[in-house]
Design a protein around this motif. Structure first.
Motif, PDB file in Angstrom:
ATOM      1  N   GLY A 147       0.852  -1.182   0.000  1.00 49.96           N
ATOM      2  CA  GLY A 147       0.000   0.000   0.000  1.00 49.96           C
ATOM      3  C   GLY A 147       0.886   1.230   0.000  1.00 49.96           C
ATOM      4  N   VAL A 148       0.509   2.250  -0.756  1.00 48.26           N
ATOM      5  CA  VAL A 148       1.370   3.430  -0.918  1.00 48.26           C
ATOM      6  C   VAL A 148       0.541   4.708  -0.873  1.00 48.26           C
ATOM      7  CG1 VAL A 148       2.864   4.696  -2.528  1.00 48.26           C
ATOM      8  CG2 VAL A 148       3.164   2.235  -2.239  1.00 48.26           C
ATOM      9  N   GLN A 149       1.069   5.711  -0.221  1.00 50.98           N
ATOM     10  CA  GLN A 149       0.557   7.077  -0.309  1.00 50.98           C
ATOM     11  C   GLN A 149       1.695   7.988  -0.754  1.00 50.98           C
ATOM     12  OE1 GLN A 149      -1.262   7.349   3.771  1.00 50.98           O
ATOM     13  NE2 GLN A 149      -3.065   8.070   2.647  1.00 50.98           N
ATOM     14  N   ILE A 150       1.469   8.772  -1.802  1.00 56.73           N
ATOM     15  CA  ILE A 150       2.436   9.766  -2.269  1.00 56.73           C
ATOM     16  C   ILE A 150       2.053  11.097  -1.642  1.00 56.73           C
ATOM     17  CG2 ILE A 150       3.439  10.923  -4.262  1.00 56.73           C
ATOM     18  CD1 ILE A 150       4.101   7.934  -4.099  1.00 56.73           C
ATOM     19  N   ILE A 151       2.870  11.542  -0.702  1.00 52.23           N
ATOM     20  CA  ILE A 151       2.551  12.754   0.063  1.00 52.23           C
ATOM     21  C   ILE A 151       3.414  13.897  -0.452  1.00 52.23           C
ATOM     22  CG2 ILE A 151       2.459  13.778   2.366  1.00 52.23           C
ATOM     23  CD1 ILE A 151       2.273  10.964   3.502  1.00 52.23           C
ATOM     24  N   SER A 152       2.779  14.956  -0.871  1.00 48.34           N
ATOM     25  CA  SER A 152       3.523  16.117  -1.370  1.00 48.34           C
ATOM     26  C   SER A 152       2.944  17.392  -0.771  1.00 48.34           C
ATOM     27  CB  SER A 152       3.466  16.187  -2.902  1.00 48.34           C
ATOM     28  OG  SER A 152       2.132  16.287  -3.347  1.00 48.34           O
ATOM     29  N   CYS A 153       3.817  18.353  -0.551  1.00 49.66           N
ATOM     30  CA  CYS A 153       3.361  19.663  -0.068  1.00 49.66           C
ATOM     31  C   CYS A 153       4.460  20.681  -0.331  1.00 49.66           C
ATOM     32  CB  CYS A 153       2.998  19.630   1.409  1.00 49.66           C
ATOM     33  SG  CYS A 153       4.395  19.584   2.540  1.00 49.66           S
ATOM     34  N   GLY A 154       4.153  21.942  -0.056  1.00 49.32           N
ATOM     35  CA  GLY A 154       5.114  23.020  -0.266  1.00 49.32           C
ATOM     36  C   GLY A 154       4.780  24.210   0.601  1.00 49.32           C
ATOM     37  N   PRO A 155       5.494  25.304   0.428  1.00 50.32           N
ATOM     38  CA  PRO A 155       5.261  26.498   1.249  1.00 50.32           C
ATOM     39  C   PRO A 155       3.892  27.124   1.030  1.00 50.32           C
ATOM     40  CG  PRO A 155       6.819  26.958  -0.523  1.00 50.32           C
ATOM     41  CD  PRO A 155       6.616  25.483  -0.502  1.00 50.32           C
ATOM     42  N   ASP A 156       3.202  26.720  -0.041  1.00 44.56           N
ATOM     43  CA  ASP A 156       1.861  27.231  -0.292  1.00 44.56           C
ATOM     44  C   ASP A 156       0.782  26.333   0.310  1.00 44.56           C
ATOM     45  OD1 ASP A 156       2.614  25.213  -2.009  1.00 44.56           O
ATOM     46  OD2 ASP A 156       1.315  25.890  -3.643  1.00 44.56           O
ATOM     47  N   SER A 157       1.181  25.231   0.947  1.00 43.16           N
ATOM     48  CA  SER A 157       0.205  24.298   1.534  1.00 43.16           C
ATOM     49  C   SER A 157      -0.337  24.835   2.852  1.00 43.16           C
ATOM     50  CB  SER A 157       0.850  22.928   1.774  1.00 43.16           C
ATOM     51  OG  SER A 157       1.359  22.385   0.572  1.00 43.16           O
ATOM     52  N   ARG A 158      -1.555  24.446   3.145  1.00 42.04           N
ATOM     53  CA  ARG A 158      -2.179  24.904   4.392  1.00 42.04           C
ATOM     54  C   ARG A 158      -1.511  24.287   5.614  1.00 42.04           C
ATOM     55  NH1 ARG A 158      -8.641  24.437   6.056  1.00 42.04           N
ATOM     56  NH2 ARG A 158      -8.457  25.640   8.009  1.00 42.04           N
ATOM     57  N   TYR A 159      -1.144  23.004   5.497  1.00 42.67           N
ATOM     58  CA  TYR A 159      -0.533  22.294   6.615  1.00 42.67           C
ATOM     59  C   TYR A 159       0.877  21.820   6.241  1.00 42.67           C
ATOM     60  CZ  TYR A 159      -5.460  21.968   7.977  1.00 42.67           C
ATOM     61  OH  TYR A 159      -6.769  22.260   8.279  1.00 42.67           O
ATOM     62  N   GLN A 160       1.692  21.585   7.252  1.00 44.09           N
ATOM     63  CA  GLN A 160       3.019  21.012   7.040  1.00 44.09           C
ATOM     64  C   GLN A 160       2.854  19.491   7.022  1.00 44.09           C
ATOM     65  OE1 GLN A 160       5.896  22.669   9.852  1.00 44.09           O
ATOM     66  NE2 GLN A 160       4.766  24.597   9.862  1.00 44.09           N
ATOM     67  N   THR A 161       2.389  18.992   5.883  1.00 40.10           N
ATOM     68  CA  THR A 161       1.923  17.610   5.830  1.00 40.10           C
ATOM     69  C   THR A 161       3.037  16.576   6.011  1.00 40.10           C
ATOM     70  OG1 THR A 161       2.062  17.657   3.406  1.00 40.10           O
ATOM     71  CG2 THR A 161      -0.041  18.203   4.381  1.00 40.10           C
ATOM     72  N   HIS A 162       4.254  16.897   5.598  1.00 42.27           N
ATOM     73  CA  HIS A 162       5.339  15.940   5.793  1.00 42.27           C
ATOM     74  C   HIS A 162       5.720  15.834   7.269  1.00 42.27           C
ATOM     75  CE1 HIS A 162       6.183  16.642   1.352  1.00 42.27           C
ATOM     76  NE2 HIS A 162       5.880  15.379   1.475  1.00 42.27           N
ATOM     77  N   LYS A 163       5.750  16.960   7.935  1.00 47.42           N
ATOM     78  CA  LYS A 163       6.012  16.915   9.376  1.00 47.42           C
ATOM     79  C   LYS A 163       4.904  16.142  10.083  1.00 47.42           C
ATOM     80  CE  LYS A 163       4.991  20.128  12.316  1.00 47.42           C
ATOM     81  NZ  LYS A 163       4.897  21.401  13.079  1.00 47.42           N
TER      82      LYS A 163
END
Length: 498
Positions: free
Chosen positions: A320-336
């Protein structure tokens, strides 16, 4: 006389407006906000300029809304809502029964970052450039339709970089669609003209960001992702960029320890979508690019970039896999948030690798509480630093980590891998470091894997890395010297302004 009165008023007026905006519009991270307030109070005007270039993400948020792929993203969100309902209503069957225990983690990541959960993938661990490049080059050479490349660093003067450009140019000349994205600040010795062979052969190349003015205005925000998607069926992602150093050919940074993954199965299409979103985000700012993709018919794009998978291509494995991506424009710090969830969910162990360690209070406290709850928490850092300032910040936390019962290792070389493995089932391999910059300022992508076999492979590799590392002893660490302590303290104090 006039300017002696007006100029100070203008200066403090600008500063007052800046402080007002900080207090009332930047409310997510008060520790960072407070640090910027101090800068503005003690450095009027200069503080405003520094914040404009290095602290504010408002410009990126506006750009992201303006240049998004609305039609495709809206369809993706409908699929995500359908999937979430299936998970909540116990209608989803997990290939590995152990994954059932991580239902809450899957839902959290999906709602937090908008990522899908895909089943029946195959994920292979690649622990250095020697494992990654020959295989990736072979599969690029066999590509029939599309090759999509995005790297933070492509060292076009290095031999591996020259070979990479030559191969992509050859495939473009064969009629394969070749698209390349690189970050202009990832490696300052890489120039746009270095990719001319690809463009002359019919491929397309974009730099992050296309406009020189925007590159200056947004210099603090980098496209730190690394991924290659071949024919919409095979993907490579993780920590390895394109350069001879990733092959341990730089004497000062040897050995270079890094990690990437090769992915096949439904998750590849999530990485394909991530690439296309980044491509169109840049494309809409690049008026010189011919035949822009965003003007094409959505149905035609779906057929070309998201091929229907059947048989072994649709179900090459059990992960099972989830590709998690985010950046400075994201609402949340999703990787953290993803890292915190892995740590807080661990019952037995959680092993981490990162070249940089600059945690905020939430991340550090989560690690501390896990260790004090009896979880075997380990952190591996490089023994050879590449950035002295960031390295001193990481060293400033070592005593705190040891006091919390967390085991700390220094690898004999430079660890550039960004990996997690926990409880023989959950693993993460990506581009996100354990630092404030990755969480807040960079565009990142992680592959979160729910699979026992893959987790055991990651765990075995971590143990091999421990054999090449030195564990920190608390008594030894206290004897490191006053000068080191002073440097660590100063660097740690200014770290929130990163």
């Amino acid at each position: 006389m006039f300017w002696s009165i007006v100029l100070p008023v203008m200066i403090y007026g600008i500063n007052a407006i800046s402080i007002f905006s900080l207090i009332f519009f930047r409310r997510r991270d008060m520790s960072t906000t407070f640090a910027w307030l101090l800068v503005m109070i003690f450095l009027p005007v200069a503080g405003f300029v520094l914040y404009f270039f290095f602290g504010s993400t408002h410009k990126l948020e506006i750009m992201s809304k303006t240049y998004r792929m609305k039609d495709i993203e809206d369809h993706y969100m409908k699929v995500q809502d359908f999937e979430l309902n299936a998970i909540r209503n116990d209608q989803m069957e997990f290939t590995d029964p152990v994954t059932e225990k991580y239902r809450d983690m899957i839902v959290m990541n999906s709602r937090n970052s908008g990522c899908l959960y895909t089943r029946n993938n195959k994920v292979e661990l690649l622990v250095n450039g020697q494992e990654k490049f020959p295989r990736m080059f072979e599969e690029i050479a066999a590509a029939k339709k599309t090759i999509h490349v995005l790297y933070f660093i492509i060292k076009t003067r290095d031999q591996i970089g020259k070979d990479f450009v030559d191969l992509l140019a050859k495939k473009a000349a064969e009629g394969v669609e070749v698209k390349v994205v690189y970050d202009g600040f990832g490696w300052l010795k890489t120039f746009r003209r270095d990719f001319r062979p690809i463009e002359e052969a019919g491929g397309k190349v974009q730099r992050f960001l296309p406009s020189h003015l925007r590159t200056i205005l947004l210099v603090n925000y980098r496209l730190h992702r690394k991924m290659v998607v071949i024919d919409g069926k095979i993907a490579y992602t993780g920590g390895i960029n394109v350069g001879d150093d990733y092959l341990s050919l730089y004497p000062k940074m040897n050995p270079w320890r890094d990690t990437s993954v090769r992915v096949t199965g439904p998750a590849v299409q999530d990485l394909q979508l991530r690439f296309l979103e980044d491509w169109i985000f840049l494309e809409k700012q690049n008026k010189k690019l011919r035949d822009p993709l965003y003007k094409e018919n959505i149905a035609a794009m779906n057929e070309r970039y998201f091929p229907h998978l059947e048989g072994e291509e649709a179900q090459p494995g059990t992960a099972g896999v989830q590709i998690i991506s985010c950046g400075p424009d994201s609402r949340y710090q999703t990787h953290k948030d993803s890292y915190i969830k892995i740590i807080s969910s661990a019952k037995d162990y959680v092993y981490m690798q990162s070249p940089y360690f600059v945690p905020d209070e939430t991340l550090f406290e989560t690690m501390r509480l896990a260790a004090q709850s009896g979880v075997d928490v380990r952190l591996m850092l490089p023994g050879i630093p590449d950035k002295k300032y960031v390295y001193y910040v990481a060293l400033s936390y070592v005593q705190d980590l040891l006091d919390a019962g967390i085991r700390v290792y220094f690898h004999k070389g430079f660890v550039h891998a960004k990996t997690f493995v926990s409880d023989d089932h959950v693993s993460s391999v990506g581009t996100t470091n354990l630092d404030i910059r990755s969480f807040k300022l960079d565009y990142e992508v992680n592959t979160l894997v729910y699979d026992t076999e893959f987790a055991l492979t990651c765990k075995d590799q971590y143990m091999r890395d421990i054999a090449d590392s030195r564990e920190v002893c608390a008594e030894e660490w206290k004897q490191r010297g006053r000068w080191h302590y002073i440097c660590e303290s100063v660097c740690r104090f200014i770290a929130p302004l990163a």
